[in-house]
Design a protein around this motif. Structure first.
Motif, PDB file in Angstrom:
ATOM      1  N   GLU A 306      71.667  19.802  43.667  1.00 56.42           N
ATOM      2  CA  GLU A 306      70.716  20.690  43.928  1.00 56.42           C
ATOM      3  C   GLU A 306      69.322  19.869  44.071  1.00 56.42           C
ATOM      4  O   GLU A 306      68.831  19.427  43.137  1.00 56.42           O
ATOM      5  N   THR A 307      68.569  20.671  44.749  1.00 60.33           N
ATOM      6  CA  THR A 307      67.122  20.286  45.285  1.00 60.33           C
ATOM      7  C   THR A 307      66.136  21.156  44.378  1.00 60.33           C
ATOM      8  O   THR A 307      66.649  22.205  43.321  1.00 60.33           O
ATOM      9  N   HIS A 308      65.115  20.789  44.202  1.00 59.51           N
ATOM     10  CA  HIS A 308      64.026  21.670  43.603  1.00 59.51           C
ATOM     11  C   HIS A 308      63.751  22.912  44.192  1.00 59.51           C
ATOM     12  O   HIS A 308      64.026  23.182  45.523  1.00 59.51           O
ATOM     13  N   ARG A 309      63.213  24.074  43.382  1.00 60.57           N
ATOM     14  CA  ARG A 309      63.178  25.372  44.139  1.00 60.57           C
ATOM     15  C   ARG A 309      61.825  25.577  44.754  1.00 60.57           C
ATOM     16  O   ARG A 309      60.825  25.227  44.018  1.00 60.57           O
ATOM     17  N   ASP A 310      61.946  25.856  45.784  1.00 62.76           N
ATOM     18  CA  ASP A 310      60.372  26.577  46.430  1.00 62.76           C
ATOM     19  C   ASP A 310      59.935  27.909  45.785  1.00 62.76           C
ATOM     20  O   ASP A 310      60.842  28.768  45.800  1.00 62.76           O
ATOM     21  N   GLU A 311      58.833  27.850  45.376  1.00 64.54           N
ATOM     22  CA  GLU A 311      58.390  28.959  44.786  1.00 64.54           C
ATOM     23  C   GLU A 311      56.674  29.412  45.325  1.00 64.54           C
ATOM     24  O   GLU A 311      56.332  28.593  45.848  1.00 64.54           O
ATOM     25  N   SER A 312      56.490  30.375  45.058  1.00 59.34           N
ATOM     26  CA  SER A 312      54.992  30.936  45.236  1.00 59.34           C
ATOM     27  C   SER A 312      53.952  29.983  44.882  1.00 59.34           C
ATOM     28  O   SER A 312      53.913  29.777  43.698  1.00 59.34           O
ATOM     29  N   LEU A 313      52.898  29.490  45.583  1.00 61.11           N
ATOM     30  CA  LEU A 313      51.936  28.606  45.053  1.00 61.11           C
ATOM     31  C   LEU A 313      50.833  29.591  44.988  1.00 61.11           C
ATOM     32  O   LEU A 313      49.604  29.176  44.232  1.00 61.11           O
ATOM     33  N   MET A 314      50.618  30.330  45.738  1.00 66.07           N
ATOM     34  CA  MET A 314      49.515  31.346  46.018  1.00 66.07           C
ATOM     35  C   MET A 314      49.445  32.189  44.874  1.00 66.07           C
ATOM     36  O   MET A 314      48.266  32.366  44.455  1.00 66.07           O
ATOM     37  N   LEU A 315      50.385  33.004  44.404  1.00 65.59           N
ATOM     38  CA  LEU A 315      50.213  33.965  43.575  1.00 65.59           C
ATOM     39  C   LEU A 315      49.658  33.363  42.034  1.00 65.59           C
ATOM     40  O   LEU A 315      48.990  33.824  41.404  1.00 65.59           O
ATOM     41  N   PRO A 316      50.469  32.294  41.584  1.00 65.13           N
ATOM     42  CA  PRO A 316      49.700  31.852  40.384  1.00 65.13           C
ATOM     43  C   PRO A 316      48.366  31.292  40.443  1.00 65.13           C
ATOM     44  O   PRO A 316      47.804  31.568  39.455  1.00 65.13           O
ATOM     45  N   LYS A 317      47.959  30.745  41.742  1.00 65.21           N
ATOM     46  CA  LYS A 317      46.594  30.349  41.826  1.00 65.21           C
ATOM     47  C   LYS A 317      45.531  31.388  41.876  1.00 65.21           C
ATOM     48  O   LYS A 317      44.455  31.493  41.475  1.00 65.21           O
ATOM     49  N   ILE A 318      46.155  32.799  42.535  1.00 67.98           N
ATOM     50  CA  ILE A 318      45.230  34.000  42.439  1.00 67.98           C
ATOM     51  C   ILE A 318      45.020  34.407  41.103  1.00 67.98           C
ATOM     52  O   ILE A 318      43.879  34.679  40.685  1.00 67.98           O
ATOM     53  N   MET A 319      46.118  34.337  40.415  1.00 67.19           N
ATOM     54  CA  MET A 319      46.101  34.853  38.882  1.00 67.19           C
ATOM     55  C   MET A 319      45.080  34.089  37.993  1.00 67.19           C
ATOM     56  O   MET A 319      44.359  34.421  37.248  1.00 67.19           O
ATOM     57  N   SER A 320      45.039  32.799  38.401  1.00 64.19           N
ATOM     58  CA  SER A 320      44.392  31.827  37.831  1.00 64.19           C
ATOM     59  C   SER A 320      42.986  32.009  38.027  1.00 64.19           C
ATOM     60  O   SER A 320      42.122  31.907  37.119  1.00 64.19           O
ATOM     61  N   VAL A 321      42.399  32.249  39.199  1.00 59.44           N
ATOM     62  CA  VAL A 321      41.347  32.660  39.460  1.00 59.44           C
ATOM     63  C   VAL A 321      40.797  34.005  39.003  1.00 59.44           C
ATOM     64  O   VAL A 321      39.727  34.065  38.381  1.00 59.44           O
ATOM     65  N   LEU A 322      41.614  35.000  38.979  1.00 56.03           N
ATOM     66  CA  LEU A 322      41.161  35.984  38.311  1.00 56.03           C
ATOM     67  C   LEU A 322      41.000  36.035  36.885  1.00 56.03           C
ATOM     68  O   LEU A 322      40.089  36.773  36.475  1.00 56.03           O
ATOM     69  N   ALA A 323      41.815  35.359  36.189  1.00 55.58           N
ATOM     70  CA  ALA A 323      41.782  35.343  34.754  1.00 55.58           C
ATOM     71  C   ALA A 323      40.629  34.305  34.457  1.00 55.58           C
ATOM     72  O   ALA A 323      40.389  34.547  33.299  1.00 55.58           O
ATOM     73  N   SER A 324      40.221  33.506  35.077  1.00 50.18           N
ATOM     74  CA  SER A 324      38.898  32.833  34.839  1.00 50.18           C
ATOM     75  C   SER A 324      37.645  33.550  34.730  1.00 50.18           C
ATOM     76  O   SER A 324      36.594  33.235  34.148  1.00 50.18           O
ATOM     77  N   HIS A 325      37.809  34.842  35.333  1.00 50.18           N
ATOM     78  CA  HIS A 325      36.527  35.828  35.202  1.00 50.18           C
ATOM     79  C   HIS A 325      36.429  36.303  33.921  1.00 50.18           C
ATOM     80  O   HIS A 325      37.382  36.851  33.382  1.00 50.18           O
TER      81      HIS A 325
END
Length: 368
Positions: A306-325
């Protein structure tokens, strides 16, 4: 006041019958029916008990701005095979996903969906209609003939909201719909199956969005099986362009060679075998023989290598930006959305769990 209509949605979200709900609350079925009665008020103690039992914040029950998308608005692989209870549960999760999207669009600028400039009306009914549109879309999005690295992230960049289905129901691989209120398409992926299958499912739902949401009459005029076949054909061509498949396929396509070759496109062994047969690279007899062997070895259930799984890249980045505030408050965000932390992580590919939220320093005061 606790909204009884929202209580009904919450019960469906958790997949509970009235009997199940009564057992969880430790009360009678008649009490549950009273709670679900829109004409009767729910007292404060019952509200707190319900909120705790269903693991949903009180803010969820106070809202009435958004309703779940209904069955006839959603693309299901096989509607007839899905239990009504499971449909209701998944449709309730669409409500949470839409509310997450509304919250995030207020905080950050997300990619907006622009319907691809494809002349679909001229292609309808034509032979290989779905494959043609898949090829055209690849050209429009400048993907060339190369394998797609992350189909989930690609959809996100094109303004499609991709979420993960928390329920592991074998009859529901994925689902999608177009939200008229926000102008955004939504895709939901069930990730309990293989990574290759999830990639195919995502491209399948993309096919629905591209081919079947520009005109609502299509849903009425076409049989669901036809729509699903077209979406499968779109997915196959979108993930494995015919010209490139021909150019890179091994000269001798044994099952062992196919297991190695599927790593190029990161699609399932069955998808490779199907494409090879459709293009005449293997005979009818070899195709049948391969399918029997795939089933006997269990590769139809457990994907080999089995290959590696495609997942969201955008959602974790958004949460990281929001959490940094400095003013970010996780619990306040969840309360505004009306969702539990567990549901948020389930839907957003564990986006909260993947980030470190800085702890707020406690303020010290000198007592005189």
């Amino acid at each position: 006041m606790c909204n009884s209509a929202r209580l009904r949605i919450a019960k469906e979200l958790r997949g509970l019958s009235n009997i199940d709900f009564a057992e969880k609350l430790g009360c009678s079925i008649s009490k549950v029916k009273q709670l679900l009665d829109v004409d009767k008020e729910i007292n404060d103690n019952d509200q707190l008990e319900i909120s705790s039992t269903l693991n949903l914040p009180m803010s969820f029950f106070m809202r009435n701005d958004t309703q779940p998308h209904e069955t006839d608005q959603i693309f299901y692989r096989s509607v007839a095979r899905i239990k009504a209870q499971h449909k209701k549960s998944n449709e309730a999760y669409t409500l949470l996903a839409v509310n997450i999207n509304k919250y995030l669009t207020q905080k950050v600028k997300l990619p907006s969906f622009q319907r691809p400039d494809l002349d679909i009306t001229e292609c309808l009914g034509q032979h290989k209609y779905a494959e043609y549109l898949a090829s055209e879309l690849r050209g429009l999005w400048a993907l060339g003939n190369q394998p797609i690295n992350n189909v989930v992230s690609l959809c996100e960049l094109k303004g499609i909201r991709v979420f993960r289905l928390p329920t592991e129901i074998k009859e529901i691989d994925a689902l999608s719909f177009f939200d008229d209120e926000t102008g955004s398409p939504f895709i939901f992926l069930n990730t309990f199956k293989s990574a290759e299958r999830a990639r195919f499912d995502c491209a399948h739902e993309l096919g629905h969005i591209v081919m079947h949401t520009h005109n609502k009459k299509i849903r009425v005029e076409k049989d669901n099986r036809v729509l699903e076949t077209e979406a499968d054909q779109f997915s196959s061509e979108f993930l494995m362009p015919t010209d490139a498949f021909f150019a890179t396929a091994p000269r001798y396509l044994s099952l062992e060679n196919m297991i190695e070759y599927k790593k190029v496109w990161r699609t399932s062994l069955k998808a490779i075998n199907y494409k090879a047969h459709k293009l005449g690279l293997i005979s009818d007899w070899v195709n049948r023989s391969n399918l029997m062997k795939i089933n006997s070895l269990g590769f139809n259930i457990n994907e080999p290598e089995e290959t590696h799984r495609d997942e969201s890249l955008m959602l974790p980045k958004i949460m990281s930006v929001l959490a940094s505030h400095p003013s970010f408050d996780k619990n306040k965000m969840l309360d505004e959305i009306g969702i539990s932390e567990d549901d948020f992580n389930q839907l957003t590919f564990d986006s909260l769990a993947k980030i470190d939220i800085p702890k707020k320093k406690s303020k010290l005061y000198i007592l005189e």
